[in-house]
Write a protein that holds these residues in place. Structure first.
Motif, mmCIF file in Angstrom:
data_model
loop_
_atom_site.group_PDB
_atom_site.id
_atom_site.type_symbol
_atom_site.label_atom_id
_atom_site.label_comp_id
_atom_site.label_asym_id
_atom_site.label_seq_id
_atom_site.Cartn_x
_atom_site.Cartn_y
_atom_site.Cartn_z
ATOM 1 N N GLY A 240 -35.100 -36.778 -20.579
ATOM 2 C CA GLY A 240 -34.334 -36.514 -21.792
ATOM 3 C C GLY A 240 -35.163 -35.981 -22.950
ATOM 4 N N LEU A 255 -31.348 -26.821 -22.175
ATOM 5 C CA LEU A 255 -31.081 -28.232 -21.899
ATOM 6 C C LEU A 255 -30.358 -28.860 -23.068
ATOM 7 N N GLU A 256 -29.521 -29.849 -22.764
ATOM 8 C CA GLU A 256 -29.000 -30.751 -23.786
ATOM 9 C C GLU A 256 -29.151 -32.182 -23.285
ATOM 10 N N SER A 257 -29.479 -33.085 -24.204
ATOM 11 C CA SER A 257 -29.743 -34.482 -23.849
ATOM 12 C C SER A 257 -28.579 -35.363 -24.284
ATOM 13 N N VAL A 303 -24.955 -34.631 -28.176
ATOM 14 C CA VAL A 303 -26.404 -34.781 -28.010
ATOM 15 C C VAL A 303 -26.865 -36.042 -28.727
ATOM 16 N N SER A 304 -27.642 -36.865 -28.036
ATOM 17 C CA SER A 304 -28.168 -38.059 -28.684
ATOM 18 C C SER A 304 -29.408 -38.551 -27.959
ATOM 19 N N ASN B 48 -31.405 -28.674 -29.021
ATOM 20 C CA ASN B 48 -31.428 -30.043 -28.489
ATOM 21 C C ASN B 48 -32.288 -30.947 -29.365
ATOM 22 N N HIS B 53 -29.322 -32.738 -36.418
ATOM 23 C CA HIS B 53 -28.800 -31.718 -35.508
ATOM 24 C C HIS B 53 -27.535 -31.129 -36.121
ATOM 25 N N ARG B 71 -25.984 -34.314 -38.018
ATOM 26 C CA ARG B 71 -26.010 -35.702 -37.543
ATOM 27 C C ARG B 71 -27.410 -35.996 -37.027
ATOM 28 N N THR B 73 -29.658 -37.404 -34.418
ATOM 29 C CA THR B 73 -29.444 -37.745 -33.008
ATOM 30 C C THR B 73 -30.254 -38.959 -32.569
ATOM 31 N N ASP B 76 -27.609 -41.552 -34.603
ATOM 32 C CA ASP B 76 -26.218 -41.114 -34.497
ATOM 33 C C ASP B 76 -25.476 -41.157 -35.838
#
Lengths: 417, 91
Positions: A240, A255-257, A303-304, B48, B53, B71, B73, B76
């Protein structure tokens, strides 16, 4: 490294187990290495193991920001299967499946690989057609997979309700008998122990802060929280966090996590004999040797990096589990958590070279990296050692997003992305 | 579950929203003259970000409008949420 055998166990049993060594060292980083692997999860440790074992590279280090096996390796639902649709994927996951068969012997470490079979349920006509297509495609590729009628499915998985008036009727299932589970921590520990015994330095609590490049543009060193380490080869195996690490070398990634959640119930006596998944209703369940039901949920939509995820995602999965198995509706769930999975646009991994000379990447395994651990490590070791991909991972380039030769497994993976 | 500050409706449950991914990725103005790598970057490459973000959300079960947020990430937490008033802001 002390070899595990009946004799060594017996001799330690009469010695009150005072003679066991630590399974791996905690070395100080050296000023330089021939190669550095970033990320001491299952994939990174397996990579180091095969680089040392098969390519004679002993002067290598694995750098880990946290502790080894503490990311997605310790957070997945431990499922192993290889019934992917396309030829390239069948070769890739099939390669890993072969290595699982005798991994415990290879590592002299019990990874508790259990071939209990993986069922993928079909609940409607579309599911039946797509599952049977998978079965035929897999068999043409020499991958074990077979179609079961509802009665055969019930015989294989007795807790399942196949009555026609169930909310999600079972019209059949695809069964991969060689699929199953393994102890995820043991896989990381076994590879760590094996790599360490061959001289690989596993350096934990060592965050990579920068990637230095020489005048020729090739990688020259990594800056870490424990100092600068010179190296000409870097293999990134950071799941990630791949985008974050690659940004240190000035690269953006496709990519996205996302957080991917899982949960376990209180432990109970053996009630569930296999691994069962259902794409249509998103259920995903097996029972650990400790007795907990291990349940995989889906990814969040945003995404987080928070390793949490929303409770509605796990609730959605539990809804489906309770419909399929009403007998589990009173069970208490003990723990839930998330891992951060790096997802590619075509849901296939990237294993290969990058535009930066000396920088290699193994990423994009998304929601299904654990099952590939031995194969990914084996192929990535080849790629980093030789500077070019093995034929099996050659199609899984970063460049495929430019050429358009995608390997679109989005519909073939078992969880909703 | 996120509590999302819709700039039109106020804070609402995440169940009402669809996440549209990273914001401000403009489609190349002349696709025929755009090289494969640039096109791949438009379609597939994302920042990403670990940290603040920029992303788009759709209040699908509410006002039905797209809006931009920033936001964090890691936590959150939402930093800002803004209406989209022009094509540039919406790109």
């Amino acid at each position: 490294m002390r070899h595990f055998s009946l004799m060594s166990l017996l001799s330690e049993a009469v010695n009150a187990h005072r003679g066991w060594d630590r399974q791996w060292r905690s070395p100080e980083p050296k000023p330089s290495y021939d190669a550095v692997i970033i990320g001491a999860g299952g994939h990174g440790l397996a990579t180091a193991y095969y680089m040392a074992k098969q390519h004679g590279m002993r002067n290598i280090a694995v750098l880990e920001k946290g502790w080894l096996g503490g990311g997605n390796t310790g957070r997945n639902t431990t499922i192993i299967r290889s019934n992917y649709l396309y030829d390239e994927s069948a070769a890739l996951y099939g390669h890993a499946m072969k290595l699982w068969q005798d991994l415990s012997q290879e590592l002299n470490y019990n990874v508790m690989y259990s071939r209990r079979g993986v069922l993928i349920l079909a609940h409607n006509t579309h599911d039946v057609q797509s599952a049977r297509r998978h079965v035929y495609a897999n068999r043409l590729n020499g991958i074990d997979n077979e179609w079961l009628t509802p009665e055969q499915t019930k015989a294989f998985c007795p807790p399942l309700n196949i009555s026609r008036d169930a909310r999600y009727p079972v019209l059949g299932a695809a069964l991969q008998r060689c699929g199953g589970v393994a102890r995820h921590d043991a896989v990381a520990w076994g590879y760590a122990r094996g790599a360490d015994a061959m001289g690989v330095d596993i350096i934990q609590n060592c965050e990579v802060l920068g990637i230095q490049r020489g005048p020729d543009g090739a990688v020259a060193a990594v800056d870490t929280s424990r100092g600068r380490i010179a190296t000409r080869r870097i293999g990134v195996s950071a799941a990630g966090s791949t985008s974050v690490v690659m940004a240190l070398a000035g690269l953006r990634m496709p990519l996205e996590s996302f957080p991917l959640q899982a949960l376990v119930s209180e432990p109970v006596k053996p009630v569930f004999p296999c691994v069962l998944m259902s794409n249509a209703v998103h259920a995903y369940i097996s029972q650990s040797d400790k007795g907990e039901l291990v349940i995989g949920a889906g990814t969040d939509q945003y995404v987080s990096y928070s390793q949490q995820g929303g409770l509605q995602v796990t609730a959605h999965t539990l809804d489906a589990i309770c419909e399929l198995f009403p007998q589990f509706s009173r069970m208490r769930m003990m723990r839930n958590w998330a891992g951060i999975v790096d997802v590619t646009p075509d849901r296939s991994p990237i294993i290969g070279t990058t535009p930066v000379s000396g920088l290699f990447v193994n990423c994009g395994w998304g929601t299904g990296g654990f099952k590939a651990t031995p194969g990914a490590g084996h192929l990535f070791a080849w790629t980093v050692a030789k500077g070019e991909p093995h034929p099996i991972n050659a199609p899984f380039t970063l460049d495929r997003f430019r050429t358009g030769r995608l390997i679109d497994e989005a519909a073939a993976a078992a969880v909703a992305h | 579950m996120l509590l999302i500050p819709c700039p039109h409706c106020g804070p609402r449950s995440e169940l009402e929203f669809h996440c549209g991914g990273e914001a401000h990725i403009a489609r190349p103005t002349n696709p025929a003259a755009t090289g494969d790598q640039r096109w791949a970057e438009y379609l597939f490459y994302r920042s990403n970000t670990k940290g603040v973000h920029a992303e788009r959300w759709l209040h699908v079960h509410g006002c039905g409008r797209w809006f931009n947020v920033r936001r964090d990430t890691i936590s959150d937490r939402f930093v800002t949420a803004d209406q989209i008033r022009s094509a540039e802001e919406g790109s």
